[in-house]
Enzyme design. Structure first.
Site, mmCIF file in Angstrom:
data_model
loop_
_atom_site.group_PDB
_atom_site.id
_atom_site.type_symbol
_atom_site.label_atom_id
_atom_site.label_comp_id
_atom_site.label_asym_id
_atom_site.label_seq_id
_atom_site.Cartn_x
_atom_site.Cartn_y
_atom_site.Cartn_z
ATOM 1 N N CYS A 214 44.525 31.210 47.452
ATOM 2 C CA CYS A 214 45.205 31.269 46.150
ATOM 3 C C CYS A 214 46.524 30.515 46.202
ATOM 4 C CB CYS A 214 45.422 32.716 45.742
ATOM 5 S SG CYS A 214 46.238 33.710 47.002
ATOM 6 N N LYS B 225 35.490 47.623 46.567
ATOM 7 C CA LYS B 225 34.316 46.758 46.415
ATOM 8 C C LYS B 225 34.626 45.354 46.923
ATOM 9 C CE LYS B 225 32.990 44.091 42.946
ATOM 10 N NZ LYS B 225 32.370 42.980 43.698
ATOM 11 N N GLU C 162 45.996 40.139 40.969
ATOM 12 C CA GLU C 162 46.424 39.003 41.811
ATOM 13 C C GLU C 162 45.443 37.878 41.534
ATOM 14 O OE1 GLU C 162 49.055 38.743 43.529
ATOM 15 O OE2 GLU C 162 49.725 40.772 43.992
ATOM 16 N N GLU D 74 42.592 24.678 38.865
ATOM 17 C CA GLU D 74 42.583 25.172 40.247
ATOM 18 C C GLU D 74 41.280 24.729 40.907
ATOM 19 O OE1 GLU D 74 41.901 29.394 41.056
ATOM 20 O OE2 GLU D 74 43.356 29.300 42.680
HETATM 21 P P1 NAD Z 1 36.208 36.223 41.155
HETATM 22 O O1 NAD Z 1 37.147 36.522 40.062
HETATM 23 O O2 NAD Z 1 34.964 35.473 40.849
HETATM 24 O O3 NAD Z 1 35.746 37.534 41.913
HETATM 25 C C1 NAD Z 1 36.665 38.431 42.496
HETATM 26 C C2 NAD Z 1 36.007 39.785 42.610
HETATM 27 O O4 NAD Z 1 35.769 40.304 41.295
HETATM 28 C C3 NAD Z 1 34.658 39.817 43.317
HETATM 29 O O5 NAD Z 1 34.569 41.012 44.078
HETATM 30 C C4 NAD Z 1 33.678 39.835 42.163
HETATM 31 O O6 NAD Z 1 32.431 40.416 42.521
HETATM 32 C C5 NAD Z 1 34.413 40.693 41.154
HETATM 33 N N1 NAD Z 1 34.057 40.464 39.751
HETATM 34 C C6 NAD Z 1 33.448 39.396 39.199
HETATM 35 N N2 NAD Z 1 33.336 39.561 37.864
HETATM 36 C C7 NAD Z 1 33.903 40.758 37.576
HETATM 37 C C8 NAD Z 1 34.134 41.472 36.364
HETATM 38 N N3 NAD Z 1 33.759 40.989 35.170
HETATM 39 N N4 NAD Z 1 34.766 42.656 36.436
HETATM 40 C C9 NAD Z 1 35.187 43.156 37.617
HETATM 41 N N5 NAD Z 1 34.998 42.520 38.794
HETATM 42 C C10 NAD Z 1 34.366 41.331 38.778
HETATM 43 O O7 NAD Z 1 37.106 35.453 42.248
HETATM 44 P P2 NAD Z 1 36.622 34.786 43.589
HETATM 45 O O8 NAD Z 1 35.867 33.543 43.223
HETATM 46 O O9 NAD Z 1 35.988 35.814 44.457
HETATM 47 O O10 NAD Z 1 38.021 34.381 44.254
HETATM 48 C C11 NAD Z 1 38.640 33.167 44.025
HETATM 49 C C12 NAD Z 1 39.781 33.328 43.041
HETATM 50 O O11 NAD Z 1 40.642 34.379 43.470
HETATM 51 C C13 NAD Z 1 40.671 32.097 42.949
HETATM 52 O O12 NAD Z 1 41.023 31.877 41.605
HETATM 53 C C14 NAD Z 1 41.902 32.485 43.762
HETATM 54 O O13 NAD Z 1 43.079 31.780 43.441
HETATM 55 C C15 NAD Z 1 42.003 33.938 43.457
HETATM 56 N N6 NAD Z 1 42.749 34.630 44.508
HETATM 57 C C16 NAD Z 1 43.968 35.165 44.192
HETATM 58 C C17 NAD Z 1 44.724 35.772 45.180
HETATM 59 C C18 NAD Z 1 46.079 36.350 44.889
HETATM 60 O O14 NAD Z 1 46.558 37.152 45.690
HETATM 61 N N7 NAD Z 1 46.707 36.012 43.798
HETATM 62 C C19 NAD Z 1 44.219 35.857 46.476
HETATM 63 C C20 NAD Z 1 42.973 35.320 46.749
HETATM 64 C C21 NAD Z 1 42.232 34.715 45.748
#
Ligand code: NAD
Length: 478
Positions: free
Chosen positions: A278, A171, A244, A375
């Site tokens: 990230c 997804k 992650e 962050e």
């Molecule tokens: P997010 O947590 O808002 O969303 C990530 C994904 O999860 C999306 O596909 C979203 O639709 C889905 N999602 C949202 N709520 C959910 C739930 N309750 N249950 C299951 N899935 C759900 O994150 P984002 O805003 O898309 O990304 C930014 C964040 O991701 C930042 O904090 C960044 O640091 C982190 N990030 C981490 C890594 C890593 O490898 N550690 C890499 C990239 C981004």
């Protein structure tokens, strides 16, 4: 293949539309550029059932064949890099050059990850018994990706999960589903039906996935707050999780650096992809002896950087990807203003369509400032002064995050020694953000659970199985 329309999910080898749709917005002008299927629970059930049906044959396929199919998929991404990168810029906002890098990197990731092997450990081979531990696939993996690097972060999951013999339902983020859906069309031509399924949907779809009993594992990349919900929701069925999550990486800049040489690199450590990485440098600790010089060099460089539509030539930094994140970054800037912190550059919102925030650098705000502690995930960098190594290491580590970090200095041994004191999953010396499909990457503390990359990442898609065979005495004697 038409990359500009006709966005369909991939379920059981078929490209399918949904009963409802979801709009996708170009963050550079806030115009709706496409609509994608908004999956129902029934669509998700079908995708999981297709993955479950495909699992036994895929798991039994010789690993050499699985490797060849993944490598072919990586090549197909590269062969379609141009239309994919244009699409990625439209939905994500990043400049064409960076989209190109991400798409090529995604292809490379699949090809390189397909070189890994599942180890077999012989525990005992004595007169009495033979014992080995091997690694068998888990079953059906649910993969959830974020919007900052939609293509490559999805491949971090697709490569090792499928190589290990699992099947998958992937997804993408609702903000950036387009390039992933077109990747699905390529996968439909190369993988057996059901091995990889792709579903798109709105806010309910992620929670439906994490709580669904049909998954054996959830591999999630996103924020720490969502990661906690994922882990909670996966618990009742004891799904494996790899999480992650977010970071608040510190860069520590020692007084012996050549300031003019590193300024540009340090700038991009914080501002590449508009700070939406990230492992972006989110706090920059600079030794007091070079603070003024580096500050001035960063500000001078920042003034040469063009923020604009990523599809236009000459753009270095695009818009923030989505409205929510845009509002969050503006809120952090407002907080810094309200507290009276000093802005060296930026801080003013541009009055144009699109989610644009200017490059913003703050001059030594207090350690407890929100922009230091939280962050930001946007183009706002606090510069902080230090004069004692023990003190700066303590400040760098005084956070619940532990994803990355970097130490910069001409005395590489000294920098290396400091790097080992940073409590993060990855620490770089004199560079940053270099990741490899051959190396484990993951977060300490609340930056994650488990790793991706390397053999360690591959093994997270397996169960360890130990087989012990007692040897017959007569066989031993013979
Ligand atoms: P997010 O947590 O808002 O969303 C990530 C994904 O999860 C999306 O596909 C979203 O639709 C889905 N999602 C949202 N709520 C959910 C739930 N309750 N249950 C299951 N899935 C759900 O994150 P984002 O805003 O898309 O990304 C930014 C964040 O991701 C930042 O904090 C960044 O640091 C982190 N990030 C981490 C890594 C890593 O490898 N550690 C890499 C990239 C981004």
């Amino acid at each position: 293949m038409n990359f500009d329309s006709d966005y369909r999910m991939l379920i059981g080898g078929e490209l399918v539309t949904g009963s409802a749709t979801l709009d996708v917005v170009n963050p550079a002008n806030e115009e709706v550029i496409a609509s994608v299927p908004d999956a129902t629970q029934d669509d998700l059930d079908k995708a999981i059932a297709a993955a479950r049906t495909a699992f036994p044959a895929w798991a039994a396929t010789p690993i050499a064949e699985r490797k060849a199919k993944l490598a072919a998929l990586g090549q197909a991404i590269m062969a379609n890099a141009d239309p994919l990168m244009r699409l990625l810029t439209k939905e994500q906002g990043k400049p064409h050059a960076e989209s190109q890098g991400e798409v090529m990197g995604a292809g490379y990731w699949l090809m390189a990850a397909s070189q890994l092997d599942l180890p077999v450990t012989v525990n005992e081979d004595s007169d009495d018994r033979y014992s080995e531990t091997r690694h068998v696939p888990l079953g059906v993996v649910g993969a959830i990706a974020p919007w900052n690097f939609p293509m490559i972060l999805a491949m971090f999951k697709v490569g090792p999960a499928l190589l290990a013999g699992n099947t998958m339902v992937l997804k993408p983020s609702p903000f950036t589903p387009l390039s992933t859906l077109k990747f699905g069309e390529l996968a439909a031509q190369l993988l057996p039906p059901g091995v990889l399924n792709i579903v798109t949907g709105s806010d309910d779809l992620g929670p439906w996935m994490t709580s669904h009993p049909g998954f054996d594992k959830i591999s999630f990349t996103g924020s720490t707050a969502t990661g906690k919900r994922v882990m909670q929701s996966a618990a009742p069925t004891l799904k494996r999780v790899t999480l992650e999550l977010g970071g608040n990486d510190a860069a520590i800049v020692m007084p012996d650096v050549d300031v003019e040489k590193v300024a540009e690199e340090l700038f991009w450590a914080a501002f590449r992809n508009n700070g939406q990485i990230c492992i972006a440098t989110k706090r920059m600790y600079v030794h007091k002896d070079i603070y003024d010089q580096l500050r001035d060099a960063l500000v001078a460089y920042a003034k040469t950087v063009k923020v604009g539509d990523g599809s236009e030539q000459g753009t270095h930094i695009g818009p923030i990807n989505n409205k929510q994140q845009y509002a969050r970054v503006l809120e952090l800037i407002q907080d810094a203003k309200d507290k009276g912190y000093k802005f060296l550059v930026g801080g003013e919102k541009a009055d144009v369509p699109g989610y644009f925030v200017p490059v913003t650098i703050l001059d030594n705000p207090p350690e407890d400032a929100r922009i230091v502690q939280e962050e930001q995930f946007g183009p706002v960098l606090p510069l902080l002064k230090f004069d004692d190594v023990d003190d700066v290491v303590a400040r760098a580590n005084a956070t619940d995050y532990g994803l990355g970090g970097s130490v910069w200095g001409n005395d590489e041994d000294k920098a290396f020694e400091i790097a080992q004191r940073i409590a993060s999953g990855t620490v770089w010396v004199n560079e940053t953000q270099h990741l490899s499909p051959m190396a484990a990457f993951g977060g300490m503390k609340q930056s994650g659970v488990g790793v991706e990359g390397g053999v360690e990442g591959l093994l997270e898609y397996t169960n360890a199985q130990t087989i012990v065979r007692k040897k017959r005495k007569e066989a031993v004697a013979a």
